[in-house]
Scaffold this active site. Structure first.
Site, mmCIF file in Angstrom:
data_model
loop_
_atom_site.group_PDB
_atom_site.id
_atom_site.type_symbol
_atom_site.label_atom_id
_atom_site.label_comp_id
_atom_site.label_asym_id
_atom_site.label_seq_id
_atom_site.Cartn_x
_atom_site.Cartn_y
_atom_site.Cartn_z
ATOM 1 N N ARG A 36 0.816 -1.221 0.000
ATOM 2 C CA ARG A 36 0.000 0.000 0.000
ATOM 3 C C ARG A 36 0.852 1.275 0.000
ATOM 4 O O ARG A 36 0.449 2.285 -0.567
ATOM 5 C CB ARG A 36 -0.931 -0.040 1.230
ATOM 6 C CG ARG A 36 -1.881 1.152 1.356
ATOM 7 C CD ARG A 36 -2.878 0.909 2.486
ATOM 8 N NE ARG A 36 -3.558 2.112 2.931
ATOM 9 C CZ ARG A 36 -4.741 2.524 2.458
ATOM 10 N NH1 ARG A 36 -5.370 1.820 1.550
ATOM 11 N NH2 ARG A 36 -5.295 3.626 2.915
ATOM 12 N N ILE A 62 -7.239 7.796 -1.419
ATOM 13 C CA ILE A 62 -7.143 6.338 -1.366
ATOM 14 C C ILE A 62 -7.950 5.958 -0.123
ATOM 15 O O ILE A 62 -7.793 6.554 0.943
ATOM 16 C CB ILE A 62 -5.662 5.863 -1.298
ATOM 17 C CG1 ILE A 62 -5.548 4.344 -1.101
ATOM 18 C CG2 ILE A 62 -4.868 6.573 -0.215
ATOM 19 C CD1 ILE A 62 -4.085 3.829 -1.192
ATOM 20 N N SER A 63 -8.857 5.004 -0.267
ATOM 21 C CA SER A 63 -9.769 4.672 0.838
ATOM 22 C C SER A 63 -9.048 4.070 2.035
ATOM 23 O O SER A 63 -7.969 3.490 1.914
ATOM 24 C CB SER A 63 -10.817 3.669 0.355
ATOM 25 O OG SER A 63 -11.521 4.170 -0.750
ATOM 26 N N GLN A 64 -9.694 4.196 3.184
ATOM 27 C CA GLN A 64 -9.243 3.549 4.425
ATOM 28 C C GLN A 64 -9.144 2.034 4.178
ATOM 29 O O GLN A 64 -10.033 1.463 3.529
ATOM 30 C CB GLN A 64 -10.302 3.858 5.490
ATOM 31 C CG GLN A 64 -10.064 3.257 6.844
ATOM 32 C CD GLN A 64 -11.292 3.433 7.736
ATOM 33 O OE1 GLN A 64 -12.377 3.798 7.273
ATOM 34 N NE2 GLN A 64 -11.119 3.159 9.012
#
Ligand code: SAH
Length: 219
Positions: A36, A62-64
């Protein structure tokens, strides 16, 4: 260095994903594997495994990690599926999908993001992802039907073209609601009739806008 990030990834999955009730083992393995930190800016690399969304270029996010897990688990992937993602962004969600499905088609409206994501995914040898620059609210008609569709931007309503491109039995996950908060909805297509959908509420969330003809208008 690499090892340091691996430790952070294992901890992320343990404390943010498994601890919150995600059970899909293949998904957890994928999240332990995909780096990530490569999908965020150098300047915030130390925050890559935090329990939060993070800014990427072009005022997008960018999502959790937990939201990525929740949405991906809802797609019920076994490895054979053809999946459509709307909102490539950094490409992180696409990378997770690439490890869990047979083929991923991802649409991004901002060319610079698509280019960067393409390069990253190739660098990770994830060659089963095709990225296209377009208004994803129309779906990707030439490749339909899809076993799973995931919309990673907030929509005012379920974009109508997408249900027609969902296979019978297929799952569609989309944040639906207002411009600032939404409800994560899961739809399962039950029959040949694209309006014959089982509806499930997966909880509250907050996404950037889905901008397009079947989404929000750009400001
Ligand atoms: N899945 C991404 C997060 C995406 S943020 C990740 O893992 O990083 C939402 C993205 O949706 C943004 O990049 C935004 O540009 C894109 N987007 C918004 N409306 C869109 C549309 N109609 N079609 C395609 N992409 C869209």
């Amino acid at each position: 260095m690499t090892d340091l990030y691996r430790k952070q990834r294992l901890k992320m999955v343990e404390t943010q994903i498994r601890a919150r009730g995600i059970e899909d083992r293949r998904l957890m393995k994928a999240m332990e594997t995909v780096p990530r930190h490569l999908f965020v800016d150098e300047a915030i690399i130390s925050q890559a495994y935090n329990d939060s969304p993070l800014p990427i270029d072009e005022h997008q996010t960018i999502s959790q990690p937990y939201i990525v897990a929740l949405m991906t688990e809802a797609l019920e992937l076994t490895g054979k599926e053809k999946v459509l993602e709307i909102g490539t962004g950094s490409g992180y969600q696409a990378a997770i999908l690439a490890m869990l499905a047979d083929h991923v088609f991802s649409i991004e409206r901002i060319p610079a993001l698509a280019t960067k994501a393409r390069r990253l995914l190739e660098g990770l040898n994830l060659f089963n992802v095709a990225i296209r620059v377009a208004d994803g609210t129309y779906g990707w008609r030439d490749e339909a039907p899809f076993d799973g569709i995931i919309v990673t931007a907030g929509a005012p309503a379920l974009p109508e073209p997408l249900t027609a491109q969902l296979a019978v039995g297929g799952r569609l996950v989309v944040p639906v609601g207002g411009r600032f908060t939404q409800t994560l909805m899961k739809y399962t297509r039950l029959s040949e009739d694209p309006n014959d959908l089982k509806k499930e509420n997966l909880g509250g969330c907050r996404f950037v806008d889905l901008i397009g003809d079947h989404g929000w208008q750009a400001f």
